[in-house]
Design a protein around this motif. Structure first.
Motif, PDB file in Angstrom:
ATOM      1  N   THR A 479       0.800  -1.223   0.000  1.00 26.63           N
ATOM      2  CA  THR A 479       0.000   0.000   0.000  1.00 26.63           C
ATOM      3  C   THR A 479       0.834   1.275   0.000  1.00 26.63           C
ATOM      4  OG1 THR A 479      -0.191  -0.399   2.392  1.00 26.63           O
ATOM      5  CG2 THR A 479      -2.073  -0.997   1.027  1.00 26.63           C
ATOM      6  N   GLY A 480       2.145   1.129  -0.009  1.00 28.31           N
ATOM      7  CA  GLY A 480       3.013   2.295  -0.152  1.00 28.31           C
ATOM      8  C   GLY A 480       2.994   3.191   1.066  1.00 28.31           C
ATOM      9  N   GLY A 481       3.344   4.441   0.833  1.00 29.37           N
ATOM     10  CA  GLY A 481       3.386   5.415   1.911  1.00 29.37           C
ATOM     11  C   GLY A 481       2.745   6.714   1.474  1.00 29.37           C
ATOM     12  N   ILE A 482       2.616   7.624   2.412  1.00 32.40           N
ATOM     13  CA  ILE A 482       2.078   8.948   2.110  1.00 32.40           C
ATOM     14  C   ILE A 482       3.110   9.990   2.515  1.00 32.40           C
ATOM     15  CG2 ILE A 482      -0.344   8.267   2.285  1.00 32.40           C
ATOM     16  CD1 ILE A 482      -0.352   9.318   5.143  1.00 32.40           C
ATOM     17  N   ALA A 483       3.081  11.118   1.823  1.00 30.69           N
ATOM     18  CA  ALA A 483       4.065  12.168   2.092  1.00 30.69           C
ATOM     19  C   ALA A 483       3.966  12.629   3.538  1.00 30.69           C
ATOM     20  CB  ALA A 483       3.830  13.339   1.145  1.00 30.69           C
ATOM     21  N   GLN A 484       5.117  12.860   4.134  1.00 32.60           N
ATOM     22  CA  GLN A 484       5.145  13.370   5.499  1.00 32.60           C
ATOM     23  C   GLN A 484       6.065  14.582   5.583  1.00 32.60           C
ATOM     24  OE1 GLN A 484       6.770  10.644   8.375  1.00 32.60           O
ATOM     25  NE2 GLN A 484       8.415   9.955   7.012  1.00 32.60           N
ATOM     26  N   ALA A 485       5.776  15.452   6.533  1.00 31.88           N
ATOM     27  CA  ALA A 485       6.596  16.648   6.742  1.00 31.88           C
ATOM     28  C   ALA A 485       7.630  16.362   7.822  1.00 31.88           C
ATOM     29  CB  ALA A 485       5.712  17.823   7.158  1.00 31.88           C
ATOM     30  N   PRO A 486       8.767  17.050   7.773  1.00 36.63           N
ATOM     31  CA  PRO A 486       9.733  16.916   8.864  1.00 36.63           C
ATOM     32  C   PRO A 486       9.147  17.481  10.151  1.00 36.63           C
ATOM     33  CG  PRO A 486      10.322  18.750   7.450  1.00 36.63           C
ATOM     34  CD  PRO A 486       9.184  18.056   6.775  1.00 36.63           C
ATOM     35  N   GLU A 487       9.665  17.021  11.248  1.00 39.39           N
ATOM     36  CA  GLU A 487       9.200  17.537  12.535  1.00 39.39           C
ATOM     37  C   GLU A 487       9.696  18.968  12.706  1.00 39.39           C
ATOM     38  OE1 GLU A 487       9.463  16.441  17.322  1.00 39.39           O
ATOM     39  OE2 GLU A 487      10.220  15.038  15.799  1.00 39.39           O
ATOM     40  N   LEU A 488       8.759  19.892  12.887  1.00 43.47           N
ATOM     41  CA  LEU A 488       9.088  21.309  13.043  1.00 43.47           C
ATOM     42  C   LEU A 488       8.659  21.788  14.423  1.00 43.47           C
ATOM     43  CD1 LEU A 488       7.836  22.704   9.593  1.00 43.47           C
ATOM     44  CD2 LEU A 488      10.151  21.966  10.198  1.00 43.47           C
ATOM     45  N   GLU A 489       9.279  22.869  14.869  1.00 42.68           N
ATOM     46  CA  GLU A 489       8.876  23.458  16.146  1.00 42.68           C
ATOM     47  C   GLU A 489       7.498  24.090  16.031  1.00 42.68           C
ATOM     48  OE1 GLU A 489      11.977  26.167  17.183  1.00 42.68           O
ATOM     49  OE2 GLU A 489      13.500  24.586  17.401  1.00 42.68           O
ATOM     50  N   ALA A 490       7.166  24.588  14.842  1.00 39.29           N
ATOM     51  CA  ALA A 490       5.851  25.196  14.598  1.00 39.29           C
ATOM     52  C   ALA A 490       5.660  25.342  13.093  1.00 39.29           C
ATOM     53  CB  ALA A 490       5.752  26.565  15.284  1.00 39.29           C
ATOM     54  N   GLY A 491       4.414  25.358  12.663  1.00 43.30           N
ATOM     55  CA  GLY A 491       4.108  25.690  11.280  1.00 43.30           C
ATOM     56  C   GLY A 491       3.991  24.522  10.325  1.00 43.30           C
ATOM     57  N   ASP A 493       1.460  23.011   9.494  1.00 39.69           N
ATOM     58  CA  ASP A 493       0.246  23.203   8.699  1.00 39.69           C
ATOM     59  C   ASP A 493       0.434  24.235   7.586  1.00 39.69           C
ATOM     60  OD1 ASP A 493       0.556  25.080  10.821  1.00 39.69           O
ATOM     61  OD2 ASP A 493      -1.507  25.758  10.514  1.00 39.69           O
ATOM     62  N   LEU A 494       1.575  24.902   7.562  1.00 34.51           N
ATOM     63  CA  LEU A 494       1.804  25.957   6.569  1.00 34.51           C
ATOM     64  C   LEU A 494       2.667  25.495   5.396  1.00 34.51           C
ATOM     65  CD1 LEU A 494       2.532  28.956   8.992  1.00 34.51           C
ATOM     66  CD2 LEU A 494       0.372  28.398   7.826  1.00 34.51           C
ATOM     67  N   VAL A 495       3.192  24.296   5.480  1.00 31.23           N
ATOM     68  CA  VAL A 495       4.108  23.851   4.427  1.00 31.23           C
ATOM     69  C   VAL A 495       3.349  23.068   3.347  1.00 31.23           C
ATOM     70  CG1 VAL A 495       6.024  23.748   6.057  1.00 31.23           C
ATOM     71  CG2 VAL A 495       4.732  21.657   5.546  1.00 31.23           C
ATOM     72  N   THR A 496       3.977  23.009   2.175  1.00 35.40           N
ATOM     73  CA  THR A 496       3.460  22.273   1.023  1.00 35.40           C
ATOM     74  C   THR A 496       4.383  21.086   0.773  1.00 35.40           C
ATOM     75  OG1 THR A 496       2.612  24.318   0.044  1.00 35.40           O
ATOM     76  CG2 THR A 496       2.929  22.437  -1.451  1.00 35.40           C
ATOM     77  N   SER A 497       3.823  19.928   0.469  1.00 32.42           N
ATOM     78  CA  SER A 497       4.668  18.760   0.228  1.00 32.42           C
ATOM     79  C   SER A 497       5.183  18.750  -1.206  1.00 32.42           C
ATOM     80  CB  SER A 497       3.905  17.463   0.512  1.00 32.42           C
ATOM     81  OG  SER A 497       3.063  17.123  -0.566  1.00 32.42           O
ATOM     82  N   SER A 498       6.303  18.070  -1.401  1.00 26.47           N
ATOM     83  CA  SER A 498       6.830  17.901  -2.762  1.00 26.47           C
ATOM     84  C   SER A 498       5.831  17.162  -3.637  1.00 26.47           C
ATOM     85  CB  SER A 498       8.159  17.141  -2.712  1.00 26.47           C
ATOM     86  OG  SER A 498       7.973  15.830  -2.200  1.00 26.47           O
ATOM     87  N   VAL A 607       8.146  24.483   0.673  1.00 28.82           N
ATOM     88  CA  VAL A 607       7.916  23.117   0.212  1.00 28.82           C
ATOM     89  C   VAL A 607       8.859  22.198   0.983  1.00 28.82           C
ATOM     90  CG1 VAL A 607       7.960  21.548  -1.772  1.00 28.82           C
ATOM     91  CG2 VAL A 607       7.226  23.937  -2.065  1.00 28.82           C
ATOM     92  N   VAL A 608       8.370  21.039   1.409  1.00 30.53           N
ATOM     93  CA  VAL A 608       9.202  20.121   2.186  1.00 30.53           C
ATOM     94  C   VAL A 608       9.183  18.731   1.563  1.00 30.53           C
ATOM     95  CG1 VAL A 608       8.903  21.363   4.360  1.00 30.53           C
ATOM     96  CG2 VAL A 608       7.298  19.539   3.756  1.00 30.53           C
ATOM     97  N   GLU A 609      10.305  18.041   1.699  1.00 31.18           N
ATOM     98  CA  GLU A 609      10.436  16.640   1.290  1.00 31.18           C
ATOM     99  C   GLU A 609      11.107  15.881   2.425  1.00 31.18           C
ATOM    100  OE1 GLU A 609      10.812  12.966   0.103  1.00 31.18           O
ATOM    101  OE2 GLU A 609       9.517  14.399  -0.938  1.00 31.18           O
ATOM    102  N   HIS A 610      10.331  14.946   3.005  1.00 32.54           N
ATOM    103  CA  HIS A 610      10.815  14.188   4.167  1.00 32.54           C
ATOM    104  C   HIS A 610      10.414  12.718   4.032  1.00 32.54           C
ATOM    105  CE1 HIS A 610      12.226  13.679   8.288  1.00 32.54           C
ATOM    106  NE2 HIS A 610      11.074  13.139   8.650  1.00 32.54           N
ATOM    107  N   GLY A 611      10.483  12.211   2.806  1.00 33.96           N
ATOM    108  CA  GLY A 611      10.144  10.817   2.603  1.00 33.96           C
ATOM    109  C   GLY A 611       8.678  10.538   2.842  1.00 33.96           C
TER     110      GLY A 611
END
Length: 681
Positions: A479-491, A493-498, A607-611
């Motif tokens: 079933t693969g995976g889904i894009a995830q964001a890196p762990e941030l101190e805040a924000g 919800d404001l980033v866009t995934s690759s 934009v973030v890329e975190h696997g």
């Protein structure tokens, strides 16, 4: 075209040797050697191509003739007597299957490092550093020349004793043509200046080798006939070198390339990668053949049978090299002869194979996981002892490969896919136009599944009941995976995934900051798509250099675009948080090396890329109901025994989870998972 008159299937006579068709694998170093010897893994890799009908497999790329040419990428040690029995077994096994075997010999000159092998000084005609391998060479001395010429002759004699059909010298970027090239030869003695002088070393080598092996042993040369470099030798001078070699009486064939290889960008022009032109040097090789009236071989991104056939039919080449293509499918010739051309597994140009040599220490094909693993995996899937009912959930590369292998094993297979098309994350990658060839990974498997009668059901977001209702005794969760964001101190919800950028659901809005701590193609493909729109872009990486999961060949097109589009690249920097200020976003950047190193960027988009995060819900729901409770006996898997322990004997099915449904990895890992598990089930 009937098979009997197919140009590719016509034999070619080279001196006393008759090659059964016009397909060859040119010399390359897969780095499968052990202590410089072509042991079983190395041997079986070449034997598989012999089984597949190839006419000539050229080993080594390149086997080194001297101890002061230390192996830079797993090279064979042609200067050691111990290599003879290893090569003899390789040659005998390939001959048994009808293929000829040759080897490439070289002294690397400056194209290596001093801190490898026996830590002897690197040498070159002149003390000019090669950017790619970074060693500062000493200027070769008279006693070095005498010694190395003798080493070439001794190495050639070993190859003859091993029963090989011939040898070729390497003369692009290595010591021989380092003497030829004005870029690397600034000498004012008898080895510098005029073309006669610059060819003196190679002439000495050819004469010494001929004396050692006699007039009948086949000796060729793989050479640059145009360095395509303002500092190097010209097209005219390169073709003249080819003409002189052809007329020397010491050389039996020319294996022609065009370009120079002293850094990654130049190397990618010689060995073109994905998104670059097909067969860019084929016409030039044909011109060399026309000028010299001599046997000419050539390889450079000739990945498909139509192009290879054209090369032979039009008289451009005598033998056509399909080297990377044979890594994708070592049985090309056999399939052509059997009228199964459409079943050839395509080379998609990913060049994972070449990059893995430097990055991972071994060549691997991105979507043929059996290549280089012939000691443990077969290219021909054997039938299972009994037929099982299997459900594969997910039609990405892992699921498609699992379904293919299970069907080849004789099992009844149904594939459930949540979306309306197969391909998984590959469908995102091909949104980058330069990488559209990757769809061949999907298309080939879909064609194979159709041939095997596998049922694919689209638009099925499978839950446990959906799977169980089919009554399987084997379930493969892919079933693969889904894009995830890196762990941030805040924000967060404001980033866009690759993924959003590649899918087109979010349009680049400059200025853009792209933070990539995954370090592979997904983030770089998103960066390429953003840069191509003309949006201002800064790429931020916490690593010492960007995209460390990619090798030098795949680095080239991204680096080229970033230079052309003025993309700012910032390394050793981590995204800490994002906040909104009015219509802008403020990205707060920090450093792993200093708490005080904090900076801010005011941008329109982050934009973030975190696997990926494993999409494991279905697996977790099925796990307690399965016979093996999801467990895998890794030691059994490694030693090629049934890997699923029986934990719950009364349960109705075994359960396997593969690919990114386990953890974020890459396409090759997903396909390898599928092949290694399903070939045992």
């Amino acid at each position: 075209m009937s098979l009997s008159n197919d140009p590719l299937l016509q034999p070619f006579r080279l001196k006393h040797l008759t090659l059964r068709n016009r397909l060859m694998s040119t010399a390359h170093e897969p780095a499968y050697s052990e202590d410089g010897m072509p042991t079983d893994r190395y041997r079986l890799y070449h034997v598989e191509k012999a089984k597949g009908g190839i006419a000539l497999t050229m080993t080594a790329g390149s086997a080194v003739v001297s101890a002061d040419s230390p192996p830079a990428f797993g090279n064979l040690h042609a200067y050691r007597d111990e290599i003879v029995p290893w090569l003899k077994r390789l040659a005998d096994d390939c001959h048994e299957h009808g293929a000829a075997v040759m080897i490439q010999l070289t002294h690397l000159g400056r194209r290596t490092g001093w801190n490898k092998g026996d830590w002897l000084p690197v040498l070159a005609p002149s003390p000019i550093r090669e950017p790619a391998h970074r060693a500062f060479p000493k200027e070769i001395e008279d006693w070095d020349v005498e010694r190395i010429v003798s080493d070439y002759a001794d190495a050639a004699a070993r190859m003859q004793a091993a029963g090989l059909d011939g040898i070729e010298f390497e003369a692009y970027g290595h010591l021989m043509d380092q003497f030829w090239s004005p870029a690397t030869n600034h000498r004012d003695d008898e080895f510098g200046g005029s073309l006669d002088n610059r060819m003196r070393f190679s002439t000495m080598v050819i004469e010494a080798v001929r004396k050692a092996v006699g007039p009948d042993f086949i000796v060729g040369i793989r050479m640059a006939a145009d360095e395509d470099w303002e500092k190097g030798f010209s097209r005219e001078e390169g073709v003249e070198i080819a003409r002189r070699l052809a007329g020397s009486g010491g050389i039996d064939f020319l294996n022609v390339i065009r370009g120079h290889i002293d850094h990654d960008a130049a190397l990618a022009d010689v060995i073109p990668i994905q998104g670059m032109r097909s067969a860019p040097h084929l016409d030039f090789a044909g011109e060399v053949r026309e000028t010299t009236k001599f046997p000419v071989f050539h390889a450079a991104r000739i990945a498909d049978i139509a192009t290879a056939r054209h090369a032979i039919a039009t008289g451009r080449l005598d033998m056509v090299g399909m080297t990377r293509a044979h890594m994708a499918d070592p049985h090309i010739a056999r399939k052509v002869a059997a009228g199964e051309e459409a079943r050839i597994r395509p080379c998609v140009g990913a060049t994972y194979c070449l990059d893995r040599i430097y990055e991972g220490g071994e060549a691997l094909c991105i979507h043929n996981a059996a290549t280089g693993r012939e000691t443990e995996l077969s290219h021909e899937i054997g039938k299972a002892g009994h037929c099982r009912s299997a459900v594969v959930v997910g039609a990405g590369p892992a699921g498609l490969e699992a379904a293919r292998v299970l069907a080849e094993r004789g099992h009844r297979v149904i594939v459930l896919e949540a979306t309306g098309e197969a391909g998984g994350q590959i469908n995102l990658l091909v949104r980058n136009p330069r990488r559209k060839e990757m769809i061949g990974i999907v298309d080939w498997r879909l064609a194979e599944l159709e041939r095997l009668g596998v049922e694919l059901r689209y638009g099925v977001y499978a839950e446990a009941d959906d799977v169980l209702s089919l009554g399987p005794d084997l379930v493969v969760v892919a079933t693969g995976g889904i894009a995830q964001a890196p762990e941030l101190e805040a924000g967060e919800d404001l980033v866009t995934s690759s993924w959003d950028i590649l899918a087109g659901t979010a349009k680049p809005a400059g200025p853009v900051l792209l933070f990539d701590d995954n370090g592979g193609h997904p983030g770089m493909s998103a960066a390429e798509v953003i840069a191509e729109t003309g949006a201002e872009l800064e790429l931020v990486s916490p690593e010492r250099f960007f995209a460390p999961e990619m090798g030098g060949m795949n680095h080239v097109p991204y680096a080229k675009l970033f230079a052309e589009k003025d993309v700012r690249v910032t390394i050793n920097t981590r995204l800490k948080s994002v906040r909104r200020e009015g219509n802008a976003l403020v990205a707060v950047l920090g450093s792993d090396f200093s708490r005080d190193a904090v900076a801010e960027r005011r941008v329109a988009q982050v934009v973030v890329e975190h696997g990926t995060m494993a999409n494991a819900d279905l697996y977790l729901a099925l796990k307690p109901l399965s016979r093996n409770l999801g467990a895998v006996d890794y030691q059994a898997l490694i030693t090629r025994k049934p890997p699923l322990p029986v934990k719950q004997p009364d349960a109705g099915f075994d359960l396997v989870r593969i690919g990114d449904a386990v953890a974020s990895r890459n396409i090759h890992a997903a396909i390898y998972d599928a092949l290694r598990f399903c070939s045992l089930l």
